[in-house]
Design a protein around this motif. Structure first.
Motif, PDB file in Angstrom:
ATOM      1  N   ILE A  49      25.324  20.556 -35.419  1.00 15.51           N
ATOM      2  CA  ILE A  49      26.803  19.847 -36.007  1.00 15.51           C
ATOM      3  C   ILE A  49      25.732  18.566 -37.089  1.00 15.51           C
ATOM      4  N   GLU A  68      39.318  21.258 -34.640  1.00 14.73           N
ATOM      5  CA  GLU A  68      38.684  19.586 -34.426  1.00 14.73           C
ATOM      6  C   GLU A  68      37.248  20.195 -35.839  1.00 14.73           C
ATOM      7  N   GLU A  69      37.593  21.571 -35.763  1.00 18.47           N
ATOM      8  CA  GLU A  69      36.430  21.162 -37.015  1.00 18.47           C
ATOM      9  C   GLU A  69      37.156  21.232 -38.626  1.00 18.47           C
ATOM     10  N   HIS A 289      33.484  24.975 -40.556  1.00 17.14           N
ATOM     11  CA  HIS A 289      33.040  25.149 -38.845  1.00 17.14           C
ATOM     12  C   HIS A 289      31.830  23.741 -39.223  1.00 17.14           C
ATOM     13  N   SER A 291      29.621  24.089 -36.583  1.00 18.83           N
ATOM     14  CA  SER A 291      28.075  24.562 -35.670  1.00 18.83           C
ATOM     15  C   SER A 291      27.885  26.581 -36.238  1.00 18.83           C
ATOM     16  N   SER A 307      32.025  30.521 -34.667  1.00 19.53           N
ATOM     17  CA  SER A 307      31.946  29.655 -34.847  1.00 19.53           C
ATOM     18  C   SER A 307      31.623  29.012 -32.434  1.00 19.53           C
ATOM     19  N   ARG A 308      30.466  28.454 -32.632  1.00 19.17           N
ATOM     20  CA  ARG A 308      29.819  27.851 -30.764  1.00 19.17           C
ATOM     21  C   ARG A 308      31.209  27.015 -30.189  1.00 19.17           C
ATOM     22  N   LEU A 309      31.624  26.595 -31.452  1.00 21.95           N
ATOM     23  CA  LEU A 309      32.732  25.032 -31.432  1.00 21.95           C
ATOM     24  C   LEU A 309      33.831  25.911 -30.818  1.00 21.95           C
ATOM     25  N   GLN A 331      35.397  28.259 -25.397  1.00 22.49           N
ATOM     26  CA  GLN A 331      34.398  28.388 -25.615  1.00 22.49           C
ATOM     27  C   GLN A 331      33.321  28.564 -26.432  1.00 22.49           C
ATOM     28  N   ALA A 332      32.288  29.149 -27.060  1.00 21.94           N
ATOM     29  CA  ALA A 332      31.525  29.490 -28.583  1.00 21.94           C
ATOM     30  C   ALA A 332      32.372  30.969 -28.028  1.00 21.94           C
TER      31      ALA A 332
END
Length: 494
Positions: A49, A68-69, A289, A291, A307-309, A331-332
């Motif tokens: 990040i 959140e992104e 993204h 992450s 993504s991993r977020l 999760q990811a």
């Protein structure tokens, strides 16, 4: 003297709390202050990040919130300025004049590539103290810049030269003779040697990445370090590499568009870039993204990225405002696969949930999944059956080790043979009606399963590391396998 000392203490206490005395402070106080500033002002330096956080502080561009992104306008970088794609512009292959190497971004990535944990001192008495503070800050900046550069690994892809090969694996005795395909279809147990053996330098031993793809033009793309290498499956020669070392630590995913030579590249910094490998031009850079982008999947002109977020974004690559949909996971995201008919999207997550989504990327509200099927381990290896639209194959992780053939309509497992190892990758073999699975420890091989009874019909042996990636040739007769030990092979599957 007491009055003078008292006055100095009052003066020191009135100075800015943001600045500490570089000369008189003890080491323990310095360390404590450094840790406080590190935790308060910036994310951990090794976090993916970090770079996106830096850019958000320096860009004076409008952004749009997607959960959140966040996604900014499309940026096309040059060595001295930033260009914004026109709002009414469309994607035309090869329309932008960029070199195959990603150019350096603006001053925010060249001059500000390090993280500043201490602010410039303003209240220090005497220019000599100010010089010491600036030198200390410069040393810290150089330290974090060095750490960032050290994370990058230069990739390399080369054919094995057999007896003259100087690659470390070959010097240890792993020659071409060690790689072979053994068929159990007949009583003679026929054995075939690998067609080509390739040495890969910079292939990340990461179970959650998808860095190999083979397109209909017989071009193989594999991510090695901070570059994506293009290899011709017909001539067995390397063509070119997409070099992103100036903008990311490593390439985390690759995926070819079904029609054409456009390659989608996901990076460790959360970017999704489109490249035309024939014209050697970058077509666009789609942000959003925060992450690592570990999974990509095409559905005609819609590109889905995970993504991993836990976010999946749908990008319509034909328009300037590319973001047309968002899917949410807890999760990811480990895997993304559109069904052959383009009606369903399957996504696998590290929390063991297999989710089936409808095709509605243009909706503004949060899309609800059609099915959510839990698994005991992370869902990374998955693939839709080419001849049965409602059948999906899922590979189990370390604690499971089973190949699950699922009927999506009933959410039931048709068959689940055990491999006694981690399944890292899988592909369907339409010509022979089989499935190939890439195993991890302890076998580190490729097992071929007959779909009728899911019995072992063959296997490819020779890799010393877990087989992380598999790809099928456009004529469906050859398989490209890549393992964590840096070996890759092309072998006939029928």
């Amino acid at each position: 003297m007491r009055v003078l000392s008292k006055g100095m203490k009052q003066k020191r206490s009135q100075s800015s709390p943001e600045v500490f005395d570089v000369v008189n402070t003890t080491y323990s106080n310095f360390k404590s202050d450094f840790v406080k500033r590190l935790s308060a002002e910036v994310p951990v330096a090794s976090s993916p990040i970090t770079t996106r956080w830096q850019q958000s502080q320096t860009r004076d561009l409008p952004s749009h919130s997607f959960g959140e992104e966040h996604s900014s306008s499309d940026l096309e970088s040059s060595r001295s300025m930033l260009k914004i794609t026109p709002e009414k512009g469309t994607l035309i292959l090869g329309s932008y004049n960029e070199s195959l190497m990603t150019p350096i971004k603006g001053n925010f990535e060249t001059n500000n590539s390090t993280l500043h944990f201490c602010k410039t001192p303003h209240a220090l008495d005497g220019s000599w103290k100010e010089n010491i503070a600036l030198k200390g800050q410069k040393c810290l900046n150089q330290l974090f810049l060095t750490q960032k550069v050290a994370q990058q690994v230069n990739g390399k892809m080369q054919l094995c030269e057999q007896s003259q090969c100087v690659w470390e694996g070959c010097r240890d005795g792993v020659r071409d003779e060690s790689f072979y395909f053994k068929s159990f279809r007949d009583v003679n147990y026929s054995i075939l040697r690998s067609e080509v053996k390739i040495h890969l330098t910079g292939l990340r031993n990461d179970y959650y990445l998808n860095v190999l793809d083979w397109n209909f033009q017989n071009l193989v793309a594999v991510a090695l370090g901070s570059s994506a290498y293009i290899w011709n499956g017909e001539t067995h020669n390397g063509i070119e590499s997409v070099d992103l070392r100036l903008t990311c630590n490593y390439v985390s995913s690759v995926s070819w568009i079904k029609e054409g030579t456009c390659l989608a590249v996901g990076t460790s910094e959360g970017e999704v870039q489109l490249w035309d490998v024939v014209t050697k031009k970058r077509l666009r850079n789609m942000l959003g993204h925060l992450s690592v982008v570990g999974a990509l999947s095409w559905n005609h002109s819609i590109l889905s990225s995970g993504s991993r977020l836990g976010r999946v974004y749908h990008h319509d690559v034909r328009v300037a405002q590319h973001h047309v949909g968002t899917l949410h996971h807890k999760q990811a995201v480990c895997a993304l696969k559109w069904s052959p008919d383009g009606r369903l999207l399957s996504s696998g997550c590290s929390d063991g949930l297999l989710t089936i989504w409808p095709h509605d990327p243009g909706t503004t509200a949060q899309t609800q999944p059609i099915k959510v099927i839990p698994h005991p381990t992370a869902v990374k290896a998955l693939g839709w059956c080419p001849w049965q639209s409602a059948v999906l194959a899922v590979g189990g992780g370390m604690e499971d080790g089973c190949l699950h053939i699922l009927d999506i309509n009933t959410e039931q497992s048709i068959q689940s043979p055990s491999t006694n190892s981690q399944i890292c990758s899988l592909i369907w073999l339409p010509k022979t009606k089989e499935i190939a699975t890439g195993q991890g420890t302890p076998k580190n091989d490729v097992t071929v399963w007959a779909c009728s009874a899911l019995a072992r019909s063959g296997g490819f042996f020779g890799h010393r590391g877990r087989v992380l990636h598999l790809a099928l040739s456009p004529d469906q007769t050859q398989v490209f396998s890549a393992a964590a030990d840096g070996t890759a092979c092309v072998w006939n599957c029928c």
